[in-house]
Design an enzyme around this catalytic site. Structure first.
Site, PDB file in Angstrom:
ATOM      1  N   LYS A 131      -9.314  30.857  83.357  1.00 21.35           N
ATOM      2  CA  LYS A 131      -9.668  32.395  84.032  1.00 21.35           C
ATOM      3  C   LYS A 131     -12.119  32.508  83.795  1.00 21.35           C
ATOM      4  CE  LYS A 131      -9.571  36.537  80.796  1.00 21.35           C
ATOM      5  NZ  LYS A 131      -9.252  36.814  78.675  1.00 21.35           N
TER       6      LYS A 131
ATOM      7  N   SER B 158      -6.094  40.454  78.918  1.00 18.76           N
ATOM      8  CA  SER B 158      -6.661  40.363  80.612  1.00 18.76           C
ATOM      9  C   SER B 158      -6.140  39.563  81.597  1.00 18.76           C
ATOM     10  CB  SER B 158      -8.337  40.480  80.357  1.00 18.76           C
ATOM     11  OG  SER B 158      -8.647  39.332  78.966  1.00 18.76           O
TER      12      SER B 158
ATOM     13  N   SER C 126      -4.752  38.957  74.924  1.00 22.29           N
ATOM     14  CA  SER C 126      -4.990  39.240  76.516  1.00 22.29           C
ATOM     15  C   SER C 126      -3.968  37.599  76.898  1.00 22.29           C
ATOM     16  CB  SER C 126      -6.358  39.086  76.551  1.00 22.29           C
ATOM     17  OG  SER C 126      -6.980  40.167  76.259  1.00 22.29           O
TER      18      SER C 126
END
Length: 599
Positions: free
Chosen positions: A218, A290, A314
């Site tokens: 990420k 996210s 997330s």
């Protein structure tokens, strides 16, 4: 809705507050909800006194912050739906008294030194026997294999890390056009790491089960010399000089970084400066956020595993949406040094994979203090693949299983628990305004990005809707410091209640997107494991964002079949038990191996 609450809502009192984000009490059962659709900030009923841009203009003089006229108008526009709700603990209708003996949950350490790097208590970690599966003839079948299976093939010399890396790089280049899940492809770096891994293994230098396995990060995890953009326009040219602690540990484990994967800008939802990341199972909708890129890439077989992060949903939400397995570790187990900070007291880094055992492979490699993250403490990891779960106590909230967002898949999972010899146990928590804790998240995140807010560089972000960070960060400048401390004291009360509940059970089974479960366990720091448990049919695309009548979500005349996951909550630092229960359930559900069409 009770009569008293109806009367309260009707009075329009200055103290009127509703449950934050999306109410999950009796009212929630009356509102149709698409399965798998997460709650969004700023969508609660309007409460409290009306405010205007002039209100903010006057308040600016007190806190010495200057907003633009447009900023004031946006902040005033949904204040009653977003920020006013955090005051319910104090003004009701669900008031919670905090006794004098309750101290804040955040404890200052006067020593101000972090534990020494490598200070990890020894645990018993057993992966089980090597599988005897043959190497598939087709690259896509190899790509969708578990990280554990890939490890066996590499160590048995059935495939080289270089070939495996080239398979994933080719798939990333091909499918990113549809998914928009890659911010930076690290091809040269990856091939260099892969060739080194092959040479080391050939020389008898085995770094462990992740040696040679391609992974994606990420893009809030620093990578030396490689852009780390946080998904946000102001940082798109940011290139860190050092690796994050987790990046360094995966390098030491011999893993191969093939891509920096997308995240919603500054870790919110699934829209970054390059657009929206898509769900491989349903390209008409976003991957959720996210950790959108990790969820999308793992689901589409573009990486062996990925690292995501969670502050409040997330990892859980994109794991649900994309049908992957997400492990959110206990707060304090994995160092966050070199990772973007959204909330110092809630941020956690964890693995997103195609199976439960893979999450433990990764957790074992990244756990333990690094000497820099003050919150990361020594811990042990006990895990034995295949260990019997007979008699394991699985707690559940009866009311949560009967109403949205729970589905038939959640209820079937509870029945599966019984069939496997585990013992369902009904548990309860007080009906408190748990969303009042979000004042901590709002204040910490606004503090983390203070300069971005005060310099108006937030205006560069693509999403400027009322429920996006720019508006929330601006609004948070006007939160009460006293209420922040009181919320911190409420946090301790909630943690004590969770300790009581977890003393009665070994794990909890909860609907993955139940708002209370996300808020409570992220603030108390308990680990969670989200895994695919079945499929549901939907007639409308899902979104993390508040409804926008000007841009309605796609509807489907023929229902679309999409994966659906359940979530297990574990005791603090007992991820091993969580995974043991998850592995047995995963096998019983029998749905983990199905792939999205077209990938």
């Amino acid at each position: 809705m009770s009569r008293s609450r109806r009367e309260f809502l009707a009075q329009g009192s200055l103290g009127l507050l509703a449950a934050a984000i999306i109410p999950q009490t009796t009212e929630a059962a009356q509102v149709p909800q698409t399965p798998g659709a997460p709650p969004a900030f700023g969508t609660a009923p309007p409460v409290g006194p009306a405010v205007s841009p002039e209100t903010f203009a006057a308040a600016e003089k007190l806190v010495q912050v200057e907003l633009t006229p447009a900023d004031r108008a946006q902040a005033a526009g949904n204040w009653q739906q977003s920020m006013a709700t955090v005051y319910e603990r104090r003004v009701g209708p669900r008031k919670v008294a905090i006794e004098e003996a309750i101290a804040p949950a955040t404890v200052w350490n006067p020593v101000l030194t972090a534990p020494q790097a490598g200070a990890v208590a020894t645990g018993k970690f057993q992966l089980g026997e090597t599988t005897g599966a043959s190497l598939p003839a087709h690259d896509e079948d190899i790509a969708f294999a578990s990280a554990l299976q890939l490890s066996h093939w590499i160590h048995e010399r059935k495939i080289t890390s270089e070939r495996l890396t080239k398979i994933y790089l080719a798939r990333l280049e091909k499918h990113n056009k549809q998914l928009n899940c890659v911010i930076t492809l690290t091809a040269d770096h990856a091939l260099e790491q892969a060739r080194r891994a092959d040479a080391e293994l050939a020389a008898g230098h085995d770094r462990g089960p992740l040696h040679g396995i391609p992974w994606g990060a990420k893009d809030l995890l620093d990578t030396a010399g490689i852009p780390t953009t946080w998904g946000a326009e102001p940082y798109r040219d940011r290139i860190p000089a050092k690796d994050a602690a987790v990046t360094q540990r995966l390098n030491e484990a011999g893993a191969v970084l093939v891509a920096k994967l997308s995240l919603g800008a500054l870790a919110l939802n699934d829209v970054w400066f390059g657009g929206q990341t898509k769900n491989p199972w349903l390209l008409e909708e976003g991957a959720s956020g996210s950790s959108a890129g990790p969820g999308s890439a793992v689901a589409a077989g573009l990486v062996g595993f990925a690292i995501g992060s969670e502050t409040q949903g997330s990892i859980v939400s994109p794991s649900m949406r994309c049908g992957v397995t997400g492990l959110r570790p206990t707060y304090g187990r994995v160092p966050r040094t070199g990772a973007m900070t959204l909330s110092w007291t809630c941020d956690k880094l964890g693995a997103m994979t195609r199976g439960v055992v893979d999450t433990m492979l990764v957790l074992n490699a990244i756990s333990g203090p690094d000497g820099q993250d003050d919150a990361c403490v020594p811990s042990k990891l006990d895990f034995a693949a295949g260990k019997s779960v007979s008699g394991l106590r699985v707690g559940y909230f009866p009311a949560w299983m009967k109403e949205a967002p729970a589905t038939a898949v959640d209820r079937a999972a509870l029945e599966t628990v019984k069939k496997l010899g585990m013992v369902p146990v009904e548990v309860l928590l007080p009906d408190w305004p748990y969303d009042s804790l979000n004042i901590i998240l709002f204040a910490e995140s606004a503090a983390a990005f203070e300069e971005l807010t005060l310099s108006h560089k937030l205006d560069e972000l693509k999403m400027q809707v009322p429920d996006a960070w720019p508006n929330t960060f601006r609004q948070s400048r006007f939160l009460s410091a006293v209420d922040f401390v009181q919320a911190d004291r409420l946090r301790r009360k909630v943690a004590l209640e969770m300790a009581r509940v977890m003393s009665e059970v070994d794990v909890l089974l909860v609907p993955s997107l139940r708002d209370e479960a996300l808020v409570i366990t992220n603030f108390t720091g308990h680990p969670s494991l989200t895994l695919r448990a079945g499929f549901v049919e939907i007639t409308e695309a899902r979104s993390d964002w508040a409804p926008d009548p000007k841009h309605p979500l796609p509807k489907f005349a023929t229902p679309r079949r999409v994966p659906y996951g359940v979530t297990l909550i574990g005791r603090l630092f007992e991820e091993g038990t969580l995974a043991q229960a998850g592995m047995v359930l995963e096998q019983a559900f029998g749905v983990a191996s199905e792939r999205p069409t077209g990938f």
